[in-house]
Design a protein around this motif. Structure first.
Motif, PDB file in Angstrom:
ATOM      1  N   GLY A  14      -7.177  12.845   4.069  1.00  0.00           N
ATOM      2  CA  GLY A  14      -8.329  12.061   4.477  1.00  0.00           C
ATOM      3  C   GLY A  14      -8.727  12.381   5.898  1.00  0.00           C
ATOM      4  O   GLY A  14      -8.100  13.221   6.560  1.00  0.00           O
ATOM      5  N   PHE A  27     -10.944  10.433   9.527  1.00  0.00           N
ATOM      6  CA  PHE A  27     -11.808   9.396  10.086  1.00  0.00           C
ATOM      7  C   PHE A  27     -12.446   9.932  11.353  1.00  0.00           C
ATOM      8  O   PHE A  27     -11.924  10.854  11.997  1.00  0.00           O
ATOM      9  N   GLU A  40     -16.811   6.818  10.451  1.00  0.00           N
ATOM     10  CA  GLU A  40     -16.699   7.322   9.087  1.00  0.00           C
ATOM     11  C   GLU A  40     -15.234   7.381   8.700  1.00  0.00           C
ATOM     12  O   GLU A  40     -14.360   7.653   9.525  1.00  0.00           O
ATOM     13  N   LEU A  41     -14.947   7.105   7.436  1.00  0.00           N
ATOM     14  CA  LEU A  41     -13.599   7.223   6.884  1.00  0.00           C
ATOM     15  C   LEU A  41     -13.711   7.705   5.449  1.00  0.00           C
ATOM     16  O   LEU A  41     -14.572   7.240   4.694  1.00  0.00           O
ATOM     17  N   SER A  42     -12.856   8.631   5.084  1.00  0.00           N
ATOM     18  CA  SER A  42     -12.774   9.085   3.701  1.00  0.00           C
ATOM     19  C   SER A  42     -11.296   9.245   3.354  1.00  0.00           C
ATOM     20  O   SER A  42     -10.603  10.089   3.925  1.00  0.00           O
ATOM     21  N   SER A  77      -8.506   8.447  -0.173  1.00  0.00           N
ATOM     22  CA  SER A  77      -8.287   7.952  -1.526  1.00  0.00           C
ATOM     23  C   SER A  77      -6.812   7.616  -1.715  1.00  0.00           C
ATOM     24  O   SER A  77      -5.937   8.428  -1.379  1.00  0.00           O
ATOM     25  N   TYR A 117     -11.591   4.939  -0.270  1.00  0.00           N
ATOM     26  CA  TYR A 117     -11.914   4.006   0.809  1.00  0.00           C
ATOM     27  C   TYR A 117     -12.806   4.673   1.842  1.00  0.00           C
ATOM     28  O   TYR A 117     -12.700   5.879   2.098  1.00  0.00           O
ATOM     29  N   ASP A 118     -13.684   3.870   2.439  1.00  0.00           N
ATOM     30  CA  ASP A 118     -14.524   4.369   3.518  1.00  0.00           C
ATOM     31  C   ASP A 118     -14.508   3.369   4.667  1.00  0.00           C
ATOM     32  O   ASP A 118     -13.721   2.420   4.661  1.00  0.00           O
ATOM     33  N   GLU A 119     -15.398   3.581   5.641  1.00  0.00           N
ATOM     34  CA  GLU A 119     -15.401   2.731   6.837  1.00  0.00           C
ATOM     35  C   GLU A 119     -15.800   1.285   6.561  1.00  0.00           C
ATOM     36  O   GLU A 119     -15.604   0.412   7.406  1.00  0.00           O
ATOM     37  N   THR A 120     -16.342   1.014   5.374  1.00  0.00           N
ATOM     38  CA  THR A 120     -16.720  -0.364   5.035  1.00  0.00           C
ATOM     39  C   THR A 120     -15.631  -1.100   4.271  1.00  0.00           C
ATOM     40  O   THR A 120     -15.680  -2.318   4.150  1.00  0.00           O
TER      41      THR A 120
END
Length: 210
Positions: free
Chosen positions: A65, A67, A88-90, A92, A98-101
């Protein structure tokens, strides 16, 4: 064609000089893009990481991942920041992306250049070891990502949120661990592109006013 139009009436030596300047400017831009991670520590920064579960139901599973964050959040001269902002985040894990939200950056320590040296991120649905995450839905696999340690929980079939406690000897049942490897923060690709374009723009401006 463009050079001949812009410098119509100029002597051949002038044209050759201008062309050489343009070539040098382009070369400098290419070098900047290539050396950006070593020379630039401003704007958006990116951290790439890999986690590997070392026990539990997902033992042996790995996931990559990244960020990103704005280096301006770092204190002058470096230091600790609680709840810094992810841009930003990516990532799994447990079959969920999962992301930044849907995940939170709960703490980070920065050096004087704005690069992160220690960090902790986690899902919004678990509380693990005082990391700053809130309790919530127990229906998903929760996780906490530290600089060197990865912790996760399985979905709870009973419907009770698990609060993990790591005392150095035993872990709360249902709480598992893993390892983390990560790369030092470098300028995000978008930042490098802007820096390169900026340098090329300076070269073009000099040609116009020279």
């Amino acid at each position: 064609m463009i050079l001949a139009y812009e410098f119509q009436g100029a002597t051949p030596s002038v044209l050759l000089g201008e062309r050489a300047t343009v070539k040098k400017t382009i070369l400098a831009g290419i070098l900047l893009l290539a050396l950006g991670p070593m020379t630039a520590q401003a704007g958006l920064m990116r951290v790439n990481f890999t986690v590997t579960a070392t026990d539990g139901t997902l033992n042996g599973q790995s996931s990559n991942g990244f960020f990103t964050y704005d280096s301006s959040i770092a204190p002058p001269g470096g230091g600790f920041v609680a709840d810094p902002a992810l841009t930003e985040l990516s990532f799994s894990w447990g079959g969920i992306l999962y992301d930044e939200t849907t995940a939170t950056w709960t703490q980070g320590t920065f050096d004087a250049s704005g690069a992160v040296t220690n960090f902790a991120l986690c899902t919004n649905n678990r509380d693990t070891g005082g990391s700053g995450c809130s309790n919530g839905s127990p229906s998903e696999t929760g996780w906490t990502l530290f600089t060197t340690t990865f912790r996760y929980t399985d979905p709870d079939p009973v419907g009770i949120a698990i609060v993990c406690d790591y005392d150095g000897a035993t872990n709360t049942p249902g709480c598992y661990e893993g390892s983390v490897t990560w790369e030092n923060a470098v300028p995000a690709p978008a930042t490098l592109a802007l820096l390169g374009l900026g340098l090329l723009g300076v070269g073009y401006r000099r040609r116009q006013t020279g």
